[in-house]
Scaffold this motif. Structure first.
Motif, PDB file in Angstrom:
ATOM      1  N   ARG A 186      17.125   7.345 -24.492  1.00  0.00           N
ATOM      2  CA  ARG A 186      15.973   6.275 -23.855  1.00  0.00           C
ATOM      3  C   ARG A 186      15.694   5.541 -25.025  1.00  0.00           C
ATOM      4  NH1 ARG A 186      13.551  10.455 -19.735  1.00  0.00           N
ATOM      5  NH2 ARG A 186      15.172  10.432 -18.407  1.00  0.00           N
ATOM      6  N   LYS A 203      16.138   1.562 -24.743  1.00  0.00           N
ATOM      7  CA  LYS A 203      15.118   0.354 -24.713  1.00  0.00           C
ATOM      8  C   LYS A 203      15.014  -0.527 -25.628  1.00  0.00           C
ATOM      9  CE  LYS A 203      10.876   2.268 -23.170  1.00  0.00           C
ATOM     10  NZ  LYS A 203       9.703   3.218 -23.393  1.00  0.00           N
ATOM     11  N   ASP A 249      17.782  -3.024 -24.857  1.00  0.00           N
ATOM     12  CA  ASP A 249      17.739  -3.780 -23.766  1.00  0.00           C
ATOM     13  C   ASP A 249      16.754  -4.732 -24.140  1.00  0.00           C
ATOM     14  OD1 ASP A 249      17.942  -3.605 -21.001  1.00  0.00           O
ATOM     15  OD2 ASP A 249      15.812  -3.164 -20.638  1.00  0.00           O
TER      16      ASP A 249
END
Ligand code: HEC
Length: 290
Positions: free
Chosen positions: A240, A244, A247
């Motif tokens: 995760r 992130k 992203d």
């Protein structure tokens, strides 16, 4: 479908199938051992009856030999002793029974019921058979029955069991002239019948099964929690974080932190590769910008 969900689904299917197979196998084993346990109890009662009979004929009868001339004492009779002992036992254990079921008995209480008469006839038809165990339904529930034939082995029995004329007068006075006579040497006159409840060992088997399910279920739950925690901590969380970062980078944000690669070696090398790729990307972008 998330990774966590997939892993849990696989675990649930494998554990469920494993538990079902174990239950199926263990249930059979436990019920078998419950049956054996009930049979052992029946065997123990049979041996106790034999001991009571032997004690009476070897220890009690000789002591009362003198008295018996004047007055018939059934206490010297093995069948009487075994009958009375188990009558007392039944006060504490009402579902346990011992009977010397006989087709033509001296004591009417020993008269064979219909199903007991069938057992005696079975032994008459199969004289080689020394024992028969069966299961039957009674008003008190399922009972296991252990039966052994009673054969007149010696002519000494005929003193009381052949004809009223041959029997001691005191015996006739007490038991009458109508039944318990006409037995012959070699004849199977009845059957020792022990009944024990099947419910007690079955209840034990069910309790063991319940405990087994609880222990295995709790172990499986612990495995679920451990696997989920490890998965979240070592795989899902780093992924995760990485997604992130990726992203943020893809949106062109500045001052995006390096991927902090710690933990399992696979994640560390993935993190290192990610950071390398990120540097290459930044260099490429700088070259483009010039
Ligand atoms: C001295 C007399 C006497 C002799 C000998 C004798 N019995 Fe009996 N038997 C009795 C009496 C009395 C009863 C009934 C006991 C009771 O009231 O429960 C009886 C009962 C029995 C019973 C229980 C069924 C029934 O008839 O009530 C069996 C089985 C039996 N005897 C077998 C034998 C065998 C086998 C022998 C030889 C080893 C034998 N008996 C010798 C007096 C005798």
């Amino acid at each position: 479908m998330s990774l966590l969900f997939r892993v849990n689904l696989i675990l649930a299917v494998v554990f469920g199938a494993g538990l079902a197979v174990m239950l199926l196998l263990n249930r059979g084993l436990l019920l078998d051992s419950a049956h054996r346990e009930a049979m052992n109890q029946a065997e123990l009662m049979m041996l106790s009856a034999r001991a009571a009979r032997q004690y009476t004929s070897e220890n009690i009868a000789p002591l009362l030999q003198d008295k018996i001339e004047q007055q018939f004492l059934p206490e010297t009779v093995p069948a009487f002793a075994a009958g009375r002992i188990f009558e007392r036992l039944r006060k504490d254990l009402p579902n346990y029974a011992y009977k010397e079921a006989t087709l033509n008995p001296t004591n009417p209480e020993d008269r064979a019921a219909d199903w007991e008469a069938d057992v005696i006839r079975h032994f008459r038809n199969f004289p080689e058979q020394k024992e028969w165990s069966l299961e039957r339904e009674s008003p008190e529930g399922t009972v296991l029955v252990l039966a052994r034939p009673i054969r007149i082995e010696s002519a000494s029995c005929l003193l009381c069991h052949s004809t009223p004329a041959a029997a001691p007068a005191a015996f006739r006075a007490r038991y009458g002239d109508n039944n318990g006579y006409g037995w012959q040497v070699g004849e199977i006159v009845g059957s020792q019948i022990v009944s024990v409840p099947a419910a007690v060992p079955q209840e034990l088997a069910n309790r063991l099964l319940r405990e087994f399910v609880i222990v295995v279920g709790a172990t499986m739950l612990a495995v679920f929690i451990a696997v989920d925690a490890a998965l979240i901590l070592f795989v899902i969380r780093p992924l995760r974080r990485m997604s992130k970062l990726a992203d943020a980078l893809s949106k062109g944000e500045e001052n995006v932190a390096q991927f902090d690669s710690r933990g399992a070696s696979d994640i560390v090398s993935l993190g290192a590769a990610f950071n390398r790729m990120r540097r290459s990307l930044e260099k490429a972008m700088q070259m483009l910008a010039r």
